[in-house]
Design an enzyme around this catalytic site. Structure first.
Site, mmCIF file in Angstrom:
data_model
loop_
_atom_site.group_PDB
_atom_site.id
_atom_site.type_symbol
_atom_site.label_atom_id
_atom_site.label_comp_id
_atom_site.label_asym_id
_atom_site.label_seq_id
_atom_site.Cartn_x
_atom_site.Cartn_y
_atom_site.Cartn_z
ATOM 1 N N LYS A 295 0.884 -1.163 0.000
ATOM 2 C CA LYS A 295 0.000 0.000 0.000
ATOM 3 C C LYS A 295 0.920 1.210 0.000
ATOM 4 O O LYS A 295 1.552 1.517 1.004
ATOM 5 C CB LYS A 295 -0.900 -0.016 1.234
ATOM 6 C CG LYS A 295 -2.226 0.693 1.056
ATOM 7 C CD LYS A 295 -2.949 0.951 2.356
ATOM 8 C CE LYS A 295 -3.399 -0.306 3.067
ATOM 9 N NZ LYS A 295 -4.121 0.004 4.332
ATOM 10 N N SER B 88 -1.090 -0.938 -4.500
ATOM 11 C CA SER B 88 -2.115 0.099 -4.584
ATOM 12 C C SER B 88 -1.537 1.316 -3.867
ATOM 13 O O SER B 88 -0.477 1.223 -3.249
ATOM 14 C CB SER B 88 -3.417 -0.360 -3.926
ATOM 15 O OG SER B 88 -3.175 -0.683 -2.582
#
Lengths: 361, 361, 361, 361
Positions: free
Chosen positions: D160, D223
């Site tokens: 992330k 992401s």
């Protein structure tokens, strides 16, 4: 000379029955048509084929009357279809004809005059740069001369901006070219602003285009069309050399909810909304309403956040057209309004020009 | 007693910072909060989880102040979040507090009064039928009695309609149940209409619900919430037993572009748009604007076609909220407006109620 | 007789350049064309005008070669365009020609045969009812007789289902008519099933249509077109009276991820995916892939929830086409696949038929 | 030590009932949870609040078990929710626990090992540049050392990526910062590639990031999250120091329809699709499927045009997730798959990594 304007509401983008019937009945002389401007019900994006469909249907129908092949209809008549009839907008086409002869002696009042023309063909390298600004200004100035009018008599300059294919395939990706819709719109609008004296040439430069938003035209309305090599122009003015019963007025919305700006335009046509809306008899005096819309890219309207740019499902373009058409329809009482979006150098950032054609009072 | 109203603009559905700060600073007493009504920026459809998120964030924050578990906050405070901030709408929450004691002696002027309540729990079989109409009417009547007001003093009845789960799974599919959102909204709205004397009981029947559109309330604003067992009600009125500086007025849009109806509501509050829009000083006197919207299901507005129902990409609900919020924002000059959609028996078909809370003049 | 099939990839819905060039070069004889089936890149919904555009462009181009007016091209050639090229699908058209003479003596192997026809015109009252089922069955049976083939040789019956306008305007709203797309598709598919012996006539009734999902055809692929008065049919079979190098096979997906069903169809054509996908040389042997898709209306796939019906932003139709075309392209290694959606009585609920045309091995 | 993995299908983004029950029943020890990775049913775009909702619901539920405040749950457990369950995808969460003690003596077979960690906090100026690449590589290398594994044992590195707010507001607009999602993903992925030896450091530079697509990791899945200050990392490997019954394998799709790549991954786990799909007993051996998707930005797939980038109504991201999840579900026979989109430097352009966790054979 005189301009007539017929508005036909359509049942779908290929519906040309209204104009076809008017021609058959003799109401519209097809040889007099100079421009057809309309809203179709697509998404207004890159994959909106309703414009192509409407253009094809109109060309096919008119070709028979003009005794030419469908492909060359657009050489004689500007066909300017804009996709996106969000919200209350009623899809429609506006058919402009010009007939009669020019008179030397001016009339006591000014009436709607229309002139169409085009720029020379552009190279891909010129799009979005001063070359496009200057050539657009030259073409607009030419139309003003042809109409023998001053800058202040011009109220709307509708431009379909060129986006020629790069001479060398792949060039557009090289990062040097400005050959896309936003650049074509921005440079074309500044070209109009230059011709109308709204912006001093000294302030214009390649760097200022789509960068310095303090520069803008209040009367340009530009869309851009991929693969179009020369920009097409329709100029609307009031002229004392033209007769008829139509006049045009314009104004500028400072932001997307600038309702007073719309009222002021109507007032100039002698129309006064009651409780915020034209009475039915007055609504019928309004024949065409044009506006450009923009969802403010700064993300707020009057210091309040809006979400038109952060919605991953619906484009800001569809929202902004929906908003401005709602206001125009709400104020005029008529949903046959024309709103097109993305207004680079067309009105201030977050706002846009508005023009209304109506019967002279 | 007095009602206060605080409006907080949010940065996202989970943003409770504005209210939280107001509580910390002592501006809002959390024990006095009776209802929070707000717009969140989801799609407003079945998969809009922004309402759940906002409710969860508010419940969690308020639980600490109310010294209770988050799950029971909604037993004490009506949390009514509505998804969909299309177009210009600025997402925001409206926090209503009630404080002070009732006075026996009436004041010389009427001021905003708020009362909250709920119906009894419904069976799935009752939803969308006369049982729901009558029980909703009973609950609304009870709130009117509690406030000691007459029907004409009521200006907005916000209802979150029940949709209990069928007792027997699968029953809803059997075709006999009316256990969905449209039916819950329709029956609840008629319940309000019955309580307010807007519709005669003799005209009401199971068959008339969501069928006879001549029956409607001008003051009901109903949403429906799956799995809610009892309907929640917030009634807004002007009462001579309440003090404070707020008043409410309402009107009915006859169709989706009924701008004059909005003007008339503002006029009732002593506000007069100039060139169609409130001046900034007047805009600040408007604290809350509520409306229901509907894309006319007959497919046309004032005899012109609209495309809100035939667009396969964007829901009519998103369009109609976008249109009505544009009008409300354009007229009030304030984008913090609350529009929710699908207005069965709330105003005439294609139209809907509007209510505005502002400072008393 | 022999069938040829040319596949042309398109750059946009109006792109007819591939076929036009093939005709100019003599590769395709325009007089031999019997059907053109294709995918266009619209949304596939009610406001998808890419079908109209492609049809108009094809008609206009072919009219010149067929020496007829564009409007009558469809009387001679079935033009069956389907909107929606979600995900990997490459928009394309499939042009089928039939040439040569029928032979009395059968060939040793069966080859692709194509026949086109239509039902009689329908009344609005017949749509979605047994009258439509029986007439469709009659027409399909007629085509089978014309081709002198048995039911088991039929592998795909492509139907464009009629939806005539009601004789009395407004009748469709009366609740008695079944005059919409779902009903037209359902009854047409059952008509095919009846003709092919897939469903016993005794099980069919007005009540069973779009109700009893155990009744279905494995070979029907039906779309419906508003205002079409008679249904148009293209029947694909393998026949020992036809020569050429093409054959067709079909299968049925039991649910939307029934990959093995697709493999089995390819196996019947002598094609064997390696690691799940045809090798490039084999991929080139596949000329056309047809399938119907459906997002299971029960909300789950193999007992897992799916969200295709609960997404308020994107239609289930776009999702299901995207899913099935991804599988077909993934397995065949070719993205020029044809998937159309909503498969009432076409395959079992949540599944759908698949057919592949390839070169005979 | 051993890793366990529990998969819970959810009814909505706030549904934590499955995990909650498993904890209550003793199946999952909340103290052992190291990471929760899941798919929620939002649009996956900037206004997808389902991730926030799921994170809030999980944090609130777990806080009670971990005896901490909800806000600090994420300091102890990586919560990595990804929005977008297009097509067949069943929304679900994957709960990873680690328990037991490390053994000195290696086991005869390698089993799934999981390690979580994070980078240091980044400055906005570092995002999308070599500083982020190197720090990400350092953190990944640290996790490999902690697990005592070699690069080839790593099969998935879920990151992330950080996007800290600029120190000076407005800086991000100055054009110098790379502080957005694409840059954070690109630099993070190259950091993983560097740590795993997939890319030589000499080829890396600020200029190469998001520019030279020949550089990529086959095992990074990144992401990015606005306002996250340090990147969070979950590394999955097979280790001979871990026991249990789970193993992981990975592969790389060369393009978006690279079905054979998926088959090869399954084969590595001893699984063999029959007719292109795992038999039900084998499908149950698959516990988690991860992939990154991308609609090829060059506009074509295997020389055929696709329309995922030219559709103004639906984002390419939703399409590409729909396509890849359809393939993964079609091949494994299980719709509980995790696909996230935009794969800068994660697999080759237009393709992406795939990883599968299953029971050891």
């Amino acid at each position: 000379m005189r301009t007539t304007l017929h508005r036909f509401f359509t049942t779908d983008p290929a519906d040309v029955s209204g104009l076809s019937r008017a021609i058959a009945e003799g109401t519209v002389n097809p040889m007099d048509i100079v421009a057809i401007i309309g809203k179709t019900e697509g998404n207004g994006g890159g994959n909106d084929f309703t414009r192509v469909l409407a253009t094809m249907a109109l060309s096919q129908m008119l070709a028979a009357y003009l005794d030419c092949r469908p492909e060359v209809v657009e050489d004689r008549i500007v066909l300017s279809l804009s996709g996106g009839s969000e919200g209350v907008t009623a899809p429609h086409i506006l058919v402009f004809t010009v007939s009669g002869r020019a008179v030397e002696q001016p009339y006591p009042v000014k009436r709607l005059a229309v002139a169409t023309g085009h720029t020379r063909s552009f190279h891909a390298q010129e799009v979005g740069r001063m070359a496009m600004v200057r050539e657009t200004a030259r073409a607009v100035t030419g139309l003003m001369h042809a109409l023998r009018i001053a800058s202040e008599d011009v109220h709307l300059v509708q431009v379909k901006g060129a986006i020629p294919a790069p001479a060398i395939a792949g060039d557009a990706d090289a990062g040097q070219l400005r050959c896309d819709m936003a650049w074509s719109r921005g440079a074309s609008a500044l070209g109009v602003a230059l011709a109308l004296g709204e912006v001093a040439e000294s302030r214009l430069s390649d760097a200022a285009i789509n960068q310095d938003w303090s520069l803008y035209s209040s009367r340009a309305s530009v869309s851009a069309k991929p693969l179009l090599r020369r920009s097409e122009i329709v100029l609307f003015a009031n002229s004392c050399h033209w007769e008829g019963d139509l006049v045009i007025a314009h104004g500028v919305m400072r932001d997307i909810i600038d309702v007073p700006a719309i009222h002021v335009v109507l007032n100039q046509l002698g129309l006064q909304p009651i409780h915020g809306q034209l009475m039915p008899a007055d609504a019928e005096r309004v024949l065409a309403v044009f506006a450009k819309s923009d969802a403010d890219p700064r993300g707020s309207i009057r210091h309040r956040r809006h979400t038109m740019w952060t919605d991953a499902d619906i484009s800001d373009m569809r929202y902004s057209r929906c908003v401005v058409s709602a206001l125009l329809a709400g104020i005029t009482g008529e949903t046959g309004v024309y709103v097109s979006t993305r207004a680079e150098h067309q009105g201030p950032q977050g706002g846009g020009p508005v023009a209304v054609i109506g019967y002279a009072s």
